[in-house]
Write a protein that holds these residues in place. Structure first.
Motif, mmCIF file in Angstrom:
data_model
loop_
_atom_site.group_PDB
_atom_site.id
_atom_site.type_symbol
_atom_site.label_atom_id
_atom_site.label_comp_id
_atom_site.label_asym_id
_atom_site.label_seq_id
_atom_site.Cartn_x
_atom_site.Cartn_y
_atom_site.Cartn_z
ATOM 1 N N MET A 239 3.095 0.439 9.091
ATOM 2 C CA MET A 239 2.422 -0.781 8.896
ATOM 3 C C MET A 239 2.988 -1.649 7.886
ATOM 4 N N ILE A 240 3.633 -1.108 6.749
ATOM 5 C CA ILE A 240 4.146 -1.785 5.735
ATOM 6 C C ILE A 240 5.467 -2.507 6.200
ATOM 7 N N ARG A 241 6.223 -1.905 6.803
ATOM 8 C CA ARG A 241 7.458 -2.561 7.579
ATOM 9 C C ARG A 241 6.858 -3.470 8.328
ATOM 10 N N MET A 242 5.940 -3.145 9.282
ATOM 11 C CA MET A 242 5.638 -4.541 10.257
ATOM 12 C C MET A 242 4.992 -5.636 9.256
ATOM 13 N N GLY B 90 6.051 -6.676 6.465
ATOM 14 C CA GLY B 90 7.245 -7.241 5.652
ATOM 15 C C GLY B 90 8.002 -8.160 6.800
ATOM 16 N N LEU B 91 8.291 -7.382 8.115
ATOM 17 C CA LEU B 91 9.127 -7.996 9.124
ATOM 18 C C LEU B 91 8.314 -9.172 9.775
ATOM 19 N N PHE C 213 1.655 -3.519 0.137
ATOM 20 C CA PHE C 213 2.485 -4.826 0.425
ATOM 21 C C PHE C 213 2.326 -6.023 -0.396
ATOM 22 N N LYS C 214 0.728 -5.893 -0.542
ATOM 23 C CA LYS C 214 0.386 -7.096 -1.474
ATOM 24 C C LYS C 214 0.988 -6.944 -2.906
ATOM 25 N N GLU C 215 0.980 -5.685 -3.505
ATOM 26 C CA GLU C 215 1.541 -5.424 -4.630
ATOM 27 C C GLU C 215 2.995 -5.473 -4.765
ATOM 28 N N ASP D 118 15.827 -4.140 1.709
ATOM 29 C CA ASP D 118 16.573 -3.934 2.644
ATOM 30 C C ASP D 118 16.105 -4.365 4.135
ATOM 31 N N GLU D 119 15.076 -3.950 4.395
ATOM 32 C CA GLU D 119 14.518 -4.198 5.732
ATOM 33 C C GLU D 119 14.280 -5.497 5.815
#
Length: 136
Positions: free
Chosen positions: A48-51, A53-54, A121-123, A19-20
């Protein structure tokens, strides 16, 4: 479908990340607001995960964000962008100077959280792209 994310098991994580990524910020101020919301809602690892991805989405649309001229390779350019984004975000969010933000980034707690975020994030990338091994 459940995913086994290293040290970070959230059944809604993959859906939330998808979604993000659909809502891509075009500039760093928008990115910082997204990071701030994630940090307030769920904590530093989610921020950090959101960053990650974005930034992936932003660099796909705006490859000029990666300063390849001052990096050995593309991976180094990405790493520099991520580190600079975290430092600048912390300066913006906490109204602190660069030196304090760099100390924050290099503290053992933040580095440990970043490793968890990076591995998670890698997974997710492996799952999304059906890869056996995602790039670093």
């Amino acid at each position: 479908m459940a995913f086994d994310l290293p040290e970070y098991d959230d059944p809604y994580f993959l859906d939330a990340l998808q979604d993000e990524l659909a809502e891509r910020p075009r500039d760093f101020l928008s990115l910082f607001y997204e990071m701030h919301d994630a940090e307030e809602e769920s904590g530093r690892i989610d921020m950090m995960i959101r960053m990650l991805g974005l930034i992936l989405a932003m660099t796909n649309e705006q490859p000029e964000l990666l300063n390849r001229e001052n990096a050995e390779n593309e991976a180094t350019a990405v790493q520099n962008l991520v580190e600079n984004s975290l430092i600048t975000y912390r300066m913006w969010a906490d109204d602190i100077d660069r030196e304090a933000a760099e100390r924050w980034l290099h503290s053992p707690e933040v580095q440990a959280d970043f490793e968890i975020a990076r591995a998670s994030f890698k997974e997710v990338l492996k799952v999304l792209w059906d890869l056996e091994d995602a790039p670093e």
